[in-house]
Design an enzyme around this catalytic site. Sequence first.
Site, PDB file in Angstrom:
ATOM      1  N   ARG A  49     -22.470  43.947  59.402  1.00 19.69           N
ATOM      2  CA  ARG A  49     -22.190  45.009  58.595  1.00 19.69           C
ATOM      3  C   ARG A  49     -23.116  46.170  58.435  1.00 19.69           C
ATOM      4  O   ARG A  49     -22.655  47.229  58.337  1.00 19.69           O
ATOM      5  CB  ARG A  49     -21.750  44.403  57.248  1.00 19.69           C
ATOM      6  CG  ARG A  49     -21.254  45.648  56.104  1.00 19.69           C
ATOM      7  CD  ARG A  49     -20.204  45.196  55.141  1.00 19.69           C
ATOM      8  NE  ARG A  49     -20.528  43.750  54.514  1.00 19.69           N
ATOM      9  CZ  ARG A  49     -21.604  43.570  53.793  1.00 19.69           C
ATOM     10  NH1 ARG A  49     -22.313  44.322  53.529  1.00 19.69           N
ATOM     11  NH2 ARG A  49     -21.682  42.232  53.371  1.00 19.69           N
ATOM     12  N   LYS A 198     -10.270  59.895  69.209  1.00 16.64           N
ATOM     13  CA  LYS A 198      -9.882  60.700  69.976  1.00 16.64           C
ATOM     14  C   LYS A 198     -10.493  61.147  71.345  1.00 16.64           C
ATOM     15  O   LYS A 198     -10.710  60.379  72.079  1.00 16.64           O
ATOM     16  CB  LYS A 198      -9.664  62.141  69.245  1.00 16.64           C
ATOM     17  CG  LYS A 198      -9.242  61.705  67.570  1.00 16.64           C
ATOM     18  CD  LYS A 198      -7.656  61.188  67.734  1.00 16.64           C
ATOM     19  CE  LYS A 198      -7.225  60.620  66.333  1.00 16.64           C
ATOM     20  NZ  LYS A 198      -7.325  61.790  65.188  1.00 16.64           N
TER      21      LYS A 198
HETATM   22  C1  LIG Z   1      -7.552  61.511  63.891  1.00 13.77           C
HETATM   23  C2  LIG Z   1      -8.324  62.515  62.895  1.00 13.77           C
HETATM   24  C3  LIG Z   1      -9.018  62.032  61.890  1.00 13.77           C
HETATM   25  C4  LIG Z   1      -9.126  60.637  61.450  1.00 13.77           C
HETATM   26  O1  LIG Z   1      -9.353  59.997  62.479  1.00 13.77           O
HETATM   27  P1  LIG Z   1      -9.011  58.184  62.568  1.00 13.77           P
HETATM   28  O2  LIG Z   1      -9.798  57.782  63.604  1.00 13.77           O
HETATM   29  O3  LIG Z   1      -7.678  58.264  62.786  1.00 13.77           O
HETATM   30  O4  LIG Z   1      -9.241  57.505  61.342  1.00 13.77           O
HETATM   31  C5  LIG Z   1      -9.909  63.069  61.180  1.00 13.77           C
HETATM   32  N1  LIG Z   1      -9.887  64.418  61.607  1.00 13.77           N
HETATM   33  C6  LIG Z   1      -9.228  64.838  62.420  1.00 13.77           C
HETATM   34  C7  LIG Z   1      -9.236  66.218  62.677  1.00 13.77           C
HETATM   35  C8  LIG Z   1      -8.318  64.162  63.344  1.00 13.77           C
HETATM   36  O5  LIG Z   1      -7.534  64.494  64.076  1.00 13.77           O
END
Ligand SMILES: *Cc1c(COP(=O)(O)O)cnc(C)c1O
Length: 385
Positions: A49, A198
């Site tokens: 953790r 992403k």
């Molecule tokens: C998807 C996204 C997030 C959140 O990310 P997760 O990995 O889904 O928790 C935060 N900011 C932006 C601009 C995003 O597109």
Amino acid sequence: MTHDTDAGFGTQAVHSGRGYTGNTGAVMPPVYLTSTFEQGNADGFDYTRSGNPNFRLLQESIAALEGSQFATCFASGVSAITAVISTLKSGDLVLAEENLYGCTYRLFERVFNKFGVQARYVDLTREENWEQIRQARPALVWLESPTNPLLKIIDIAGIAKVAAEAGAATVVDNTFASPYLQRPLELGATLSLASSTKYINGHSDALGGVVATNDPVWHKRMDFAQKALGLQPSPFDAWLITRGKRTLALRMERHCANALELARFLEGHAGIRSVRYPYLPSHPQYELARRQMSGGSGIVIAELDAPTDKTLEFCRKLRLFTLAESLGGVESLVCHPATMTHAGVPPSVRRAVGISDGLIRFSVGVEDAADLRRDIEQALTEVLR
Ligand SMILES: *Cc1c(COP(=O)(O)O)cnc(C)c1O
């Protein structure tokens, strides 16, 4: 290989985050699937953790790509955002750009608001609104650029300067650009945050979040939040993201080229009311985008001249674009923000910031652009018939 700051981005993306080969000669690191570590080990690990070799490799890589001294990894983008907001106290104000990722807005309004943290939303593309940073003296200025989903481009250097003079830290959610196209810390931001789910990972097979900074105090706060709030990723997800980011430069080049081609194709097409892409001259902040980013990234938005049902029908007729949340993977996706990512934002707020019912967000993948174009063409022909 450790941090070679003279190497180019592509080289650092491939070589950073290897290490820990021991005596095996393995070119790639193992996954350290262990919850705990023997006390007194030379590398200073105690419990996953609060740290794991796979986190350390990922953090070193992200720091190399962001050009930062420090980086901390989290279980998701939302975990990273939670870590940053958790440093605030009751009575603190956050001045945020009004077009925010829906879950960031939800965290402010439905979670941290209860603890006395207040968020105020303004249009940060209008320079006269920066005056509010001077007047309201917020603890944090929060922005995304490009924003999700409207692709507004916010002047990071301009705002970071005003915020610094007012004693506020500037947080940039860099998810849509990735460090390949934009490095917020070099523009003066205090924190560069991203959902590594992403573009950084790029393969839609893991969730993750990162926060990079050059400020040792903020670095300590982020490491504390990782362990104290239990926001750490799994070692396997950290390993996957360390692998995914090796091809970030290659993927971003292709995302940018494909997205620009599709944006040009959509602009002026029958049935399309408007198209927005940072590297199209018609974008309201085109000049700023050219200055601040080295490419337009892979997201294109278009407004169909159609109500919700027809818009969703168009999305479902696409064969190569899957109707799904998320973005930034090698495969193309399409999203209808009003009923998906931004469904949690009240309709009145949604419309006020410009998220209409006909709005579609394309996450353009790395397929052949001609195939993607043909796919959009056939779906448009079907619904416009
Ligand atoms: C998807 C996204 C997030 C959140 O990310 P997760 O990995 O889904 O928790 C935060 N900011 C932006 C601009 C995003 O597109």
